[in-house]
Design a protein around this motif. Structure first.
Motif, PDB file in Angstrom:
ATOM      1  N   MET A   1       0.821  -1.198   0.000  1.00 54.03           N
ATOM      2  CA  MET A   1       0.000   0.000   0.000  1.00 54.03           C
ATOM      3  C   MET A   1       0.858   1.253   0.000  1.00 54.03           C
ATOM      4  SD  MET A   1      -3.074  -0.699   2.696  1.00 54.03           S
ATOM      5  CE  MET A   1      -1.941  -1.124   4.022  1.00 54.03           C
ATOM      6  N   THR A   2       0.328   2.303  -0.625  1.00 53.93           N
ATOM      7  CA  THR A   2       0.876   3.643  -0.460  1.00 53.93           C
ATOM      8  C   THR A   2      -0.012   4.386   0.531  1.00 53.93           C
ATOM      9  OG1 THR A   2       1.768   3.720  -2.704  1.00 53.93           O
ATOM     10  CG2 THR A   2       1.407   5.828  -1.596  1.00 53.93           C
ATOM     11  N   LEU A   3       0.597   4.957   1.544  1.00 53.94           N
ATOM     12  CA  LEU A   3      -0.123   5.727   2.559  1.00 53.94           C
ATOM     13  C   LEU A   3       0.282   7.184   2.436  1.00 53.94           C
ATOM     14  CD1 LEU A   3       0.210   2.732   3.760  1.00 53.94           C
ATOM     15  CD2 LEU A   3      -0.306   3.789   5.954  1.00 53.94           C
TER      16      LEU A   3
ATOM     17  N   PHE B   1      -7.268   6.775  -4.140  1.00 56.71           N
ATOM     18  CA  PHE B   1      -7.053   6.731  -2.700  1.00 56.71           C
ATOM     19  C   PHE B   1      -8.385   6.856  -1.964  1.00 56.71           C
ATOM     20  CE2 PHE B   1      -2.840   7.601  -4.157  1.00 56.71           C
ATOM     21  CZ  PHE B   1      -1.984   7.145  -3.162  1.00 56.71           C
TER      22      PHE B   1
ATOM     23  N   ILE C   1      -5.176   5.948   1.682  1.00 62.05           N
ATOM     24  CA  ILE C   1      -4.486   4.727   1.290  1.00 62.05           C
ATOM     25  C   ILE C   1      -4.947   4.271  -0.090  1.00 62.05           C
ATOM     26  CG2 ILE C   1      -4.209   4.004   3.691  1.00 62.05           C
ATOM     27  CD1 ILE C   1      -6.459   1.986   3.272  1.00 62.05           C
TER      28      ILE C   1
ATOM     29  N   GLU D   1      -0.216   0.216  -3.849  1.00 63.01           N
ATOM     30  CA  GLU D   1       1.021   0.927  -4.175  1.00 63.01           C
ATOM     31  C   GLU D   1       1.030   1.373  -5.633  1.00 63.01           C
ATOM     32  OE1 GLU D   1       5.848   0.256  -3.732  1.00 63.01           O
ATOM     33  OE2 GLU D   1       4.519  -1.473  -4.009  1.00 63.01           O
TER      34      GLU D   1
END
Length: 287
Positions: free
Chosen positions: A110-112, A133, A141, A144
């Motif tokens: 994940m990209t946060l 997101f 979140i 990714e």
């Protein structure tokens, strides 16, 4: 009219009016691959088959034109409507989301984006939402993915790894997958019974069924974040709904395209042949 198609039309009549949305479905699904323009009489004809009166259709089309989704042209006493040039990109993005494969299906990280609770930069939040997101406890979140430079320069982003059991649980809460699964279940219940009859439908019934199929599927899909497999619960019902939709679409396409060839009207006469995008819809689904 085929009995299964009549059942779908009766179901439509029991729902709140979505005539504008149906017209958008027709234009984006059937008309965009064939040049993006059609006579109002063709739209009225199809909507009549769905038991939608001409006054309701004219009002919906006028509103879509006022909002830029359509543009009107006149030729003698006839009206023709084309996809609005300023909105064409949105039609294309919606078609890619509905008919195309999920992006990066094998991603398991994940990209946060860490947000300041007092941050009022709504434009940043809006852009992040458009990028896929979702807000979760003062964090945004998404699976990714690289961020556009203009966004990356204005936020603090970190990458996180979750184990195979935790990731689906987090995704289910953050993206409200239980509600989405309910919509997919309703879709399967509605359109499953017509699967066997679909290849034998007459052209008019085929284009009506195709319009209702994509109308319902589109409304669900535009809520679906199309998460990678690792984010989804085992046996995700959305996969079954997608396979059903792809199967029905393939079965309906020949007869429905025949109806468009024979009956749809443009300023130049008939519709031009479809472009290559039509043949690539649901290309990721093994039928």
């Amino acid at each position: 009219m085929n009995a299964h198609v009549a059942t779908l039309v009766a179901r439509l009549q029991e729902q709140p009016s979505h005539t504008g949305s149906l017209v958008l479905t027709l234009m984006g699904d059937a008309i965009m691959p064939r040049g993006g323009s059609v006579a109002l009489s063709t739209i009225l004809d199809l909507c009549a088959g769905l038991d939608i009166g001409p006054g309701v259709v004219r009002t919906a089309v006028s509103r879509l034109a006022a909002d830029g989704w359509l543009v009107a042209e006149r030729q003698s006493r006839a009206s023709f409507y084309a996809i609005g040039p300023d909105r064409r990109g949105e039609y294309v993005r919606a078609a890619r989301h509905i008919f195309g494969p999920a992006r990066h299906p094998q991603v398991d990280r994940m990209t946060l984006i860490l947000l300041d609770p007092g941050d009022s930069r709504e434009s940043v939040r809006h852009r992040l939402t458009r990028l896929g997101f979702v807000a979760w406890q003062n964090v945004m979140i998404a699976p990714e993915r690289p961020l556009p430079p203009s966004v990356a320069a204005s936020v603090l982003a970190v990458t996180a790894q979750a184990n195979a059991a935790t990731l689906p649980r987090l995704a289910a809460r953050a993206w409200r997958l239980e509600s989405l699964a309910g919509h997919y279940g309703g879709f399967i219940e509605t359109f499953g019974p017509i699967a066997r009859a679909a290849p034998e439908l007459e052209p008019r019934d085929a284009i009506l069924t195709r319009t209702l199929l994509i109308h319902d599927y589109r409304r669900i899909m535009l809520r679906d974040p199309r998460l990678p497999t690792a984010f989804l619960p085992p046996g995700w019902i959305g996969d079954g709904a997608r396979h059903l939709c792809a199967t029905l679409y393939a079965a309906l396409r020949p007869a429905s395209e025949l109806w468009l060839d024979r009956e749809a009207i443009t300023r130049a006469g008939g519709l031009p042949p479809p472009d290559s995008s039509l043949a690539h819809r649901f290309a990721d689904v093994a039928l």
